[in-house]
Design a protein around this motif. Sequence first.
Motif, PDB file in Angstrom:
ATOM      1  N   ALA A  73      -2.738 -22.879  21.882  1.00 59.41           N
ATOM      2  CA  ALA A  73      -2.472 -22.769  23.313  1.00 59.41           C
ATOM      3  C   ALA A  73      -3.744 -22.345  24.031  1.00 59.41           C
ATOM      4  N   SER A  74      -3.829 -22.701  25.314  1.00 59.42           N
ATOM      5  CA  SER A  74      -5.024 -22.402  26.112  1.00 59.42           C
ATOM      6  C   SER A  74      -4.753 -21.552  27.345  1.00 59.42           C
ATOM      7  N   PRO A 118     -11.054 -17.247  25.575  1.00 63.83           N
ATOM      8  CA  PRO A 118     -10.965 -15.809  25.316  1.00 63.83           C
ATOM      9  C   PRO A 118     -10.188 -15.024  26.376  1.00 63.83           C
ATOM     10  N   GLU A 119     -10.087 -15.562  27.604  1.00 65.09           N
ATOM     11  CA  GLU A 119      -9.388 -14.848  28.682  1.00 65.09           C
ATOM     12  C   GLU A 119      -7.925 -15.284  28.845  1.00 65.09           C
ATOM     13  N   VAL A 172     -11.297 -19.066  19.309  1.00 62.85           N
ATOM     14  CA  VAL A 172     -12.513 -19.801  18.972  1.00 62.85           C
ATOM     15  C   VAL A 172     -13.001 -20.489  20.243  1.00 62.85           C
ATOM     16  N   ASN A 173     -14.104 -20.000  20.784  1.00 63.62           N
ATOM     17  CA  ASN A 173     -14.651 -20.520  22.035  1.00 63.62           C
ATOM     18  C   ASN A 173     -15.535 -21.731  21.740  1.00 63.62           C
ATOM     19  N   PRO A 174     -15.141 -22.926  22.193  1.00 63.30           N
ATOM     20  CA  PRO A 174     -15.912 -24.132  21.869  1.00 63.30           C
ATOM     21  C   PRO A 174     -17.341 -24.104  22.405  1.00 63.30           C
ATOM     22  N   GLY A 175     -17.575 -23.338  23.458  1.00 62.27           N
ATOM     23  CA  GLY A 175     -18.909 -23.265  24.048  1.00 62.27           C
ATOM     24  C   GLY A 175     -19.939 -22.582  23.163  1.00 62.27           C
ATOM     25  N   THR A 176     -19.474 -21.923  22.115  1.00 59.68           N
ATOM     26  CA  THR A 176     -20.395 -21.216  21.217  1.00 59.68           C
ATOM     27  C   THR A 176     -20.762 -22.041  19.981  1.00 59.68           C
ATOM     28  N   PHE A 177     -20.337 -23.299  19.951  1.00 62.39           N
ATOM     29  CA  PHE A 177     -20.609 -24.167  18.805  1.00 62.39           C
ATOM     30  C   PHE A 177     -21.481 -25.343  19.224  1.00 62.39           C
ATOM     31  N   GLU A 218     -14.570 -24.602  12.180  1.00 64.97           N
ATOM     32  CA  GLU A 218     -14.260 -23.168  12.209  1.00 64.97           C
ATOM     33  C   GLU A 218     -12.750 -22.953  12.268  1.00 64.97           C
ATOM     34  N   ILE A 219     -12.068 -23.762  13.071  1.00 61.14           N
ATOM     35  CA  ILE A 219     -10.611 -23.652  13.181  1.00 61.14           C
ATOM     36  C   ILE A 219      -9.949 -24.023  11.859  1.00 61.14           C
TER      37      ILE A 219
END
Length: 190
Positions: free
Chosen positions: A10-11, A41-42, A59-64, A73-74
Amino acid sequence: MSNIKAAIFASGAGSNFEAIIKANKGNKLGCDVVLLVCDKPEAVVIAKAAELGITSCVVNPGTFPSKEAYEGEIVTALRMAKVDWIFLAGYMRIVGPTLLRAYEDSILNVHPSLLPAFPGLDAIGQAFRARVLTTGVTIHFIDEGVDTGPIIDQEALEILADDTEESLQYRIQEIEHRLYPKVIKHVLNR
């Protein structure tokens, strides 16, 4: 306790996440929901998961560096939790090949339209602006397309003359919260 383990992706606010967890009380759906996977994350759903005793994997996609690395990672987290099934519940990302290969034929999604009509983002708004008379909810398997996977079940909903986009969304969510758990139970117990 069931030996089938599931993760919910979920997002956002997590109303479908919450509906699935509540419907599964006492393992009535035939699985143990062991993980929430969230890409924001929020997101409010993370607090809901904590309240309901479900572990979150944020898992923040912007960090990959790539979608493949992000989904890798997921998949690692899912395997560590021994997850068998994935239920997308307002997960606002297109599932890529890494996740699809790892969980082929084991990913369900809820979509707020009668697919194939109005795939992708803002399906309720699309239906409302198109002035169609009927919309609804679709539960389907995920494939490599956007909302193109095999349909498992659908429920239609008449758009009323006095509906607003917000009232239509509310009525769609009522169907999602009832239909999605029913379909999960059917799929897991066939």
